[in-house]
Design a protein around this motif. Sequence first.
Motif, PDB file in Angstrom:
ATOM      1  N   LEU A  45       0.801  -1.228   0.000  1.00  0.00           N
ATOM      2  CA  LEU A  45       0.000   0.000   0.000  1.00  0.00           C
ATOM      3  C   LEU A  45       0.838   1.284   0.000  1.00  0.00           C
ATOM      4  N   PRO A  46       1.912   1.372   0.782  1.00  0.00           N
ATOM      5  CA  PRO A  46       2.704   2.614   0.701  1.00  0.00           C
ATOM      6  C   PRO A  46       3.234   2.877  -0.708  1.00  0.00           C
ATOM      7  N   ARG A  47       3.719   1.838  -1.377  1.00  0.00           N
ATOM      8  CA  ARG A  47       4.242   2.043  -2.727  1.00  0.00           C
ATOM      9  C   ARG A  47       3.118   2.433  -3.693  1.00  0.00           C
ATOM     10  N   LEU A  48       1.963   1.774  -3.592  1.00  0.00           N
ATOM     11  CA  LEU A  48       0.863   2.073  -4.508  1.00  0.00           C
ATOM     12  C   LEU A  48       0.316   3.477  -4.275  1.00  0.00           C
ATOM     13  N   THR A  49       0.414   3.970  -3.047  1.00  0.00           N
ATOM     14  CA  THR A  49       0.004   5.352  -2.770  1.00  0.00           C
ATOM     15  C   THR A  49       0.875   6.328  -3.549  1.00  0.00           C
ATOM     16  N   GLU A  50       2.170   6.027  -3.623  1.00  0.00           N
ATOM     17  CA  GLU A  50       3.121   6.899  -4.317  1.00  0.00           C
ATOM     18  C   GLU A  50       3.184   6.637  -5.814  1.00  0.00           C
ATOM     19  N   HIS A  51       2.787   5.419  -6.238  1.00  0.00           N
ATOM     20  CA  HIS A  51       2.916   5.037  -7.647  1.00  0.00           C
ATOM     21  C   HIS A  51       1.578   4.528  -8.188  1.00  0.00           C
ATOM     22  N   PRO A  52       0.648   5.432  -8.511  1.00  0.00           N
ATOM     23  CA  PRO A  52      -0.652   5.010  -9.049  1.00  0.00           C
ATOM     24  C   PRO A  52      -0.541   4.186 -10.322  1.00  0.00           C
ATOM     25  N   GLU A  53       0.539   4.379 -11.090  1.00  0.00           N
ATOM     26  CA  GLU A  53       0.689   3.653 -12.343  1.00  0.00           C
ATOM     27  C   GLU A  53       0.856   2.151 -12.121  1.00  0.00           C
ATOM     28  N   GLU A  54       1.124   1.712 -10.890  1.00  0.00           N
ATOM     29  CA  GLU A  54       1.291   0.299 -10.596  1.00  0.00           C
ATOM     30  C   GLU A  54       0.042  -0.333  -9.977  1.00  0.00           C
ATOM     31  N   ARG A  55      -1.019   0.444  -9.820  1.00  0.00           N
ATOM     32  CA  ARG A  55      -2.244  -0.097  -9.234  1.00  0.00           C
ATOM     33  C   ARG A  55      -3.014  -0.946 -10.248  1.00  0.00           C
ATOM     34  N   LEU A  56      -3.851  -1.831  -9.741  1.00  0.00           N
ATOM     35  CA  LEU A  56      -4.860  -2.485 -10.577  1.00  0.00           C
ATOM     36  C   LEU A  56      -5.888  -1.425 -10.932  1.00  0.00           C
ATOM     37  N   THR A  57      -6.119  -1.207 -12.214  1.00  0.00           N
ATOM     38  CA  THR A  57      -6.942  -0.069 -12.626  1.00  0.00           C
ATOM     39  C   THR A  57      -7.886  -0.460 -13.750  1.00  0.00           C
ATOM     40  N   CYS A  58      -9.132  -0.001 -13.650  1.00  0.00           N
ATOM     41  CA  CYS A  58     -10.081  -0.193 -14.750  1.00  0.00           C
ATOM     42  C   CYS A  58     -11.103   0.930 -14.735  1.00  0.00           C
ATOM     43  N   SER A  59     -11.819   1.033 -15.836  1.00  0.00           N
ATOM     44  CA  SER A  59     -12.969   1.918 -15.973  1.00  0.00           C
ATOM     45  C   SER A  59     -14.219   1.060 -16.093  1.00  0.00           C
ATOM     46  N   ALA A  60     -15.375   1.645 -15.803  1.00  0.00           N
ATOM     47  CA  ALA A  60     -16.630   0.894 -15.926  1.00  0.00           C
ATOM     48  C   ALA A  60     -17.782   1.837 -16.209  1.00  0.00           C
ATOM     49  N   VAL A  61     -18.714   1.361 -17.012  1.00  0.00           N
ATOM     50  CA  VAL A  61     -19.995   2.036 -17.200  1.00  0.00           C
ATOM     51  C   VAL A  61     -21.069   1.012 -16.844  1.00  0.00           C
ATOM     52  N   ASN A  97      -7.860   9.423  -9.654  1.00  0.00           N
ATOM     53  CA  ASN A  97      -8.777   9.650  -8.532  1.00  0.00           C
ATOM     54  C   ASN A  97      -8.505  10.957  -7.794  1.00  0.00           C
ATOM     55  N   ILE A  98      -7.918  11.905  -8.521  1.00  0.00           N
ATOM     56  CA  ILE A  98      -7.805  13.285  -8.049  1.00  0.00           C
ATOM     57  C   ILE A  98      -8.499  14.206  -9.041  1.00  0.00           C
ATOM     58  N   THR A  99      -8.057  14.157 -10.314  1.00  0.00           N
ATOM     59  CA  THR A  99      -8.717  14.968 -11.347  1.00  0.00           C
ATOM     60  C   THR A  99      -9.597  14.127 -12.267  1.00  0.00           C
ATOM     61  N   TYR A 100      -9.511  12.807 -12.174  1.00  0.00           N
ATOM     62  CA  TYR A 100     -10.398  11.929 -12.929  1.00  0.00           C
ATOM     63  C   TYR A 100     -10.603  10.644 -12.144  1.00  0.00           C
ATOM     64  N   SER A 101     -11.656   9.918 -12.496  1.00  0.00           N
ATOM     65  CA  SER A 101     -12.042   8.739 -11.727  1.00  0.00           C
ATOM     66  C   SER A 101     -11.615   7.457 -12.423  1.00  0.00           C
ATOM     67  N   VAL A 102     -11.204   6.483 -11.618  1.00  0.00           N
ATOM     68  CA  VAL A 102     -10.994   5.109 -12.051  1.00  0.00           C
ATOM     69  C   VAL A 102     -11.306   4.214 -10.860  1.00  0.00           C
ATOM     70  N   ILE A 103     -11.404   2.920 -11.114  1.00  0.00           N
ATOM     71  CA  ILE A 103     -11.529   1.942 -10.035  1.00  0.00           C
ATOM     72  C   ILE A 103     -10.137   1.358  -9.811  1.00  0.00           C
ATOM     73  N   ASP A 104      -9.555   1.600  -8.627  1.00  0.00           N
ATOM     74  CA  ASP A 104      -8.174   1.155  -8.398  1.00  0.00           C
ATOM     75  C   ASP A 104      -7.876   0.822  -6.938  1.00  0.00           C
ATOM     76  N   GLY A 105      -8.896   0.773  -6.088  1.00  0.00           N
ATOM     77  CA  GLY A 105      -8.656   0.463  -4.685  1.00  0.00           C
ATOM     78  C   GLY A 105      -8.336   1.663  -3.827  1.00  0.00           C
ATOM     79  N   PHE A 106      -8.382   2.850  -4.409  1.00  0.00           N
ATOM     80  CA  PHE A 106      -8.189   4.089  -3.668  1.00  0.00           C
ATOM     81  C   PHE A 106      -9.457   4.927  -3.817  1.00  0.00           C
ATOM     82  N   PRO A 107      -9.740   5.825  -2.851  1.00  0.00           N
ATOM     83  CA  PRO A 107     -11.028   6.540  -2.863  1.00  0.00           C
ATOM     84  C   PRO A 107     -11.336   7.199  -4.197  1.00  0.00           C
TER      85      PRO A 107
END
Length: 258
Positions: free
Chosen positions: A79-95, A172-182
Amino acid sequence: MTPDFVAVIDGSTSKTSYRHSQHHKLRALMEGAYGATNGRYAMLLTTRYVRRMPKAVTCEQFLRGVTAYFRKHYPASMLPRLTEHPEERLTCSAVIFSRVNREIWMVGDCHCLVGGTYYDNPKPAEAELAAMRADEVHRLLAAGKTRDELLRNDIARRVIIPRMLETMRQQNITYSVIDGFPIDRRHVRIIPLDFQPWEVVLASDGYPFLRNTLADSELALQLQCINDPLNIGTFKATKGFHPDNNSFDDRAYIRFKI
């Protein structure tokens, strides 16, 4: 599809070589398919969560719930690394269409048609990045590279990868994705539907031109491939059509009536 939800879920293309498949929690999800992309893991997690959702769940409840579900699948040590490196998170979009709420929820880069009216939810920097790549492609062509060379080896995309990684720090600051962070609700688009009949199309952004039928959407995609396979003209993208693939991005499309 479930009795209460219809969803298109699109895993994000990995921008680094890091893969979560080395972790036991996530390997189990793939049932031995080691080496799968981070985007595919994210898609599978979201699919599992949507299938189990109570029928009356609200959009806000979904955003909190799917975030917590992802979080459970990250080892605490990561979690500390993923907080600093969003590019390494599991990430997807959904409609997602909710039958009970009669709403469409758009989280991340996806699009839809509702009664023929088009809606999307693009990343703020996507157009800028696509334009940067197009400029680099034009420069390379002028310097003597051939179209076929650039289709097989998209060195123009590699030029914009550092900038893409920078923009992902705004995930998840200026745009939304699903990645395990708010997920910031302000960047989630909600389309309410009244109780008249509607025809709805949900699709991933692998379809640059969304049409009222799958056949017409596929035809528009094929014409794009024929006329501008590098995706540097009227439609610009952060990648082109690789000769070994039948499109420039993975795609999903569903049409239904309510």
